[in-house]
Design an enzyme around this catalytic site. Sequence first.
Site, PDB file in Angstrom:
ATOM      1  N   TRP A  62       6.818  40.325  51.479  1.00 20.16           N
ATOM      2  CA  TRP A  62       6.780  39.302  50.436  1.00 20.16           C
ATOM      3  C   TRP A  62       5.768  39.663  49.374  1.00 20.16           C
ATOM      4  O   TRP A  62       4.929  40.538  49.566  1.00 20.16           O
ATOM      5  CB  TRP A  62       6.569  37.896  51.017  1.00 20.16           C
ATOM      6  N   HIS A  70       6.250  30.835  29.759  1.00 30.38           N
ATOM      7  CA  HIS A  70       7.104  31.319  28.660  1.00 30.38           C
ATOM      8  C   HIS A  70       7.355  32.821  28.753  1.00 30.38           C
ATOM      9  O   HIS A  70       7.468  33.510  27.745  1.00 30.38           O
ATOM     10  CB  HIS A  70       6.505  30.910  27.313  1.00 30.38           C
ATOM     11  N   HIS A  74      13.535  32.026  29.583  1.00 31.41           N
ATOM     12  CA  HIS A  74      12.809  30.799  29.929  1.00 31.41           C
ATOM     13  C   HIS A  74      13.218  29.591  29.115  1.00 31.41           C
ATOM     14  O   HIS A  74      13.903  29.701  28.105  1.00 31.41           O
ATOM     15  CB  HIS A  74      11.288  31.033  29.821  1.00 31.41           C
ATOM     16  N   HIS A  80       6.183  21.275  24.795  1.00 33.38           N
ATOM     17  CA  HIS A  80       5.668  22.589  24.397  1.00 33.38           C
ATOM     18  C   HIS A  80       5.086  22.531  22.988  1.00 33.38           C
ATOM     19  O   HIS A  80       4.156  23.262  22.670  1.00 33.38           O
ATOM     20  CB  HIS A  80       6.794  23.615  24.471  1.00 33.38           C
ATOM     21  N   HIS A 207      11.170  25.225  17.009  1.00 29.09           N
ATOM     22  CA  HIS A 207      10.233  24.566  17.925  1.00 29.09           C
ATOM     23  C   HIS A 207       9.880  23.170  17.407  1.00 29.09           C
ATOM     24  O   HIS A 207       9.940  22.182  18.145  1.00 29.09           O
ATOM     25  CB  HIS A 207       8.954  25.393  18.075  1.00 29.09           C
TER      26      HIS A 207
HETATM   27  C1  23J Z   1       3.766  29.604  21.224  1.00 24.43           C
HETATM   28  C2  23J Z   1       3.562  29.719  19.871  1.00 24.43           C
HETATM   29  C3  23J Z   1       4.585  30.148  19.057  1.00 24.43           C
HETATM   30  C4  23J Z   1       5.795  30.462  19.624  1.00 24.43           C
HETATM   31  C5  23J Z   1       6.021  30.350  21.011  1.00 24.43           C
HETATM   32  C6  23J Z   1       4.989  29.930  21.789  1.00 24.43           C
HETATM   33  C7  23J Z   1       7.348  30.674  21.619  1.00 24.43           C
HETATM   34  O1  23J Z   1       8.210  31.261  21.034  1.00 24.43           O
HETATM   35  C8  23J Z   1       7.725  30.185  22.964  1.00 24.43           C
HETATM   36  O2  23J Z   1       7.818  30.962  23.927  1.00 24.43           O
HETATM   37  O3  23J Z   1       7.981  28.996  23.080  1.00 24.43           O
HETATM   38  S1  23J Z   1       7.095  30.985  18.580  1.00 24.43           S
HETATM   39 MN    MN Z   2       8.954  29.432  25.054  1.00 25.39          MN
END
Ligand code: 23J
Ligand code: MN
Length: 260
Positions: A62, A70, A74, A80, A207
């Site tokens: 294991w 992320h 994912h 987020h 986002h």
């Molecule tokens: C944090 C800041 C900017 C971005 C992201 C994360 C991602 O793309 C993510 O994995 O959610 S653009």
């Molecule tokens: Mn992400």
Amino acid sequence: MSDLLNQLAVSLASGATRVVDLTHTLDPDFPVIILPPEFGQCARFRMEEVSAYDHRGPAWKWHNISMSEHTGTHFDAPIHWISGRDIAGGAVDEIDVSAFVGPVVVIDCSTGAASDDDFELTPEIIAQWEAENGLIPAGSWVLMRTDWSKKRGADYLNMAEDGPHSPGPTPAAIELLLQRNIRGFGTETVGTDAGQGMHYTPPYPAHYLLHGAGKYGLQCLNNLDKLPATGAILIAAPLKIKGGTGSPLRVLALVTEAAK
Ligand code: 23J
Ligand code: MN
């Protein structure tokens, strides 16, 4: 209704309905997003052996693993992003599991993305897709196909002096998808936003706008060239991380040949 699931079972058994894997392998070499150096960074996948049928455990093998929420293929949850921070039930452990399964539509941007690293998904492209396929049904997962998943190593992030260059949606495209009341939006790149998405208003519009509306993101998807434009079902169930903002995924699509 039990008829429907019986038919599905028969169709799966005969191979008429196939299960397509839309997931990249979790591997320490798989790229993660690199933000400007003043920000905290996303961790790559790591794996260490605990035992391998040896003195550490004679009959078992294991690993211990670690990664970011992320990393790899994912899920992005509403919390987020700052725009979704107050969405009720917006963490991965709080989302009702019914949200993880739904119809999926694929908008093929692979030709444009092949010749333009900063290719934009626009409302015009969505309107053209809808003229051919009908309106995007409410509750759909909407995937932007770019064939970016076929890139390896440094080509995947495609970093330049001014940051990463990869395709993504414009703010107006996301607004249109929200008018359609989609379930979420997914891409084959390291983010739901374009590599240069910080330069839009608002910055990182996928986002900002999706998560502000309580919608979900899927990133680093694989094999989108194996999906029909409409008719498939997508399953993307994140790990039940308490207060989690996202999670590595195994993403599956159910595809019936007749749907092609
Ligand atoms: C944090 C800041 C900017 C971005 C992201 C994360 C991602 O793309 C993510 O994995 O959610 S653009
Ligand atoms: Mn992400």
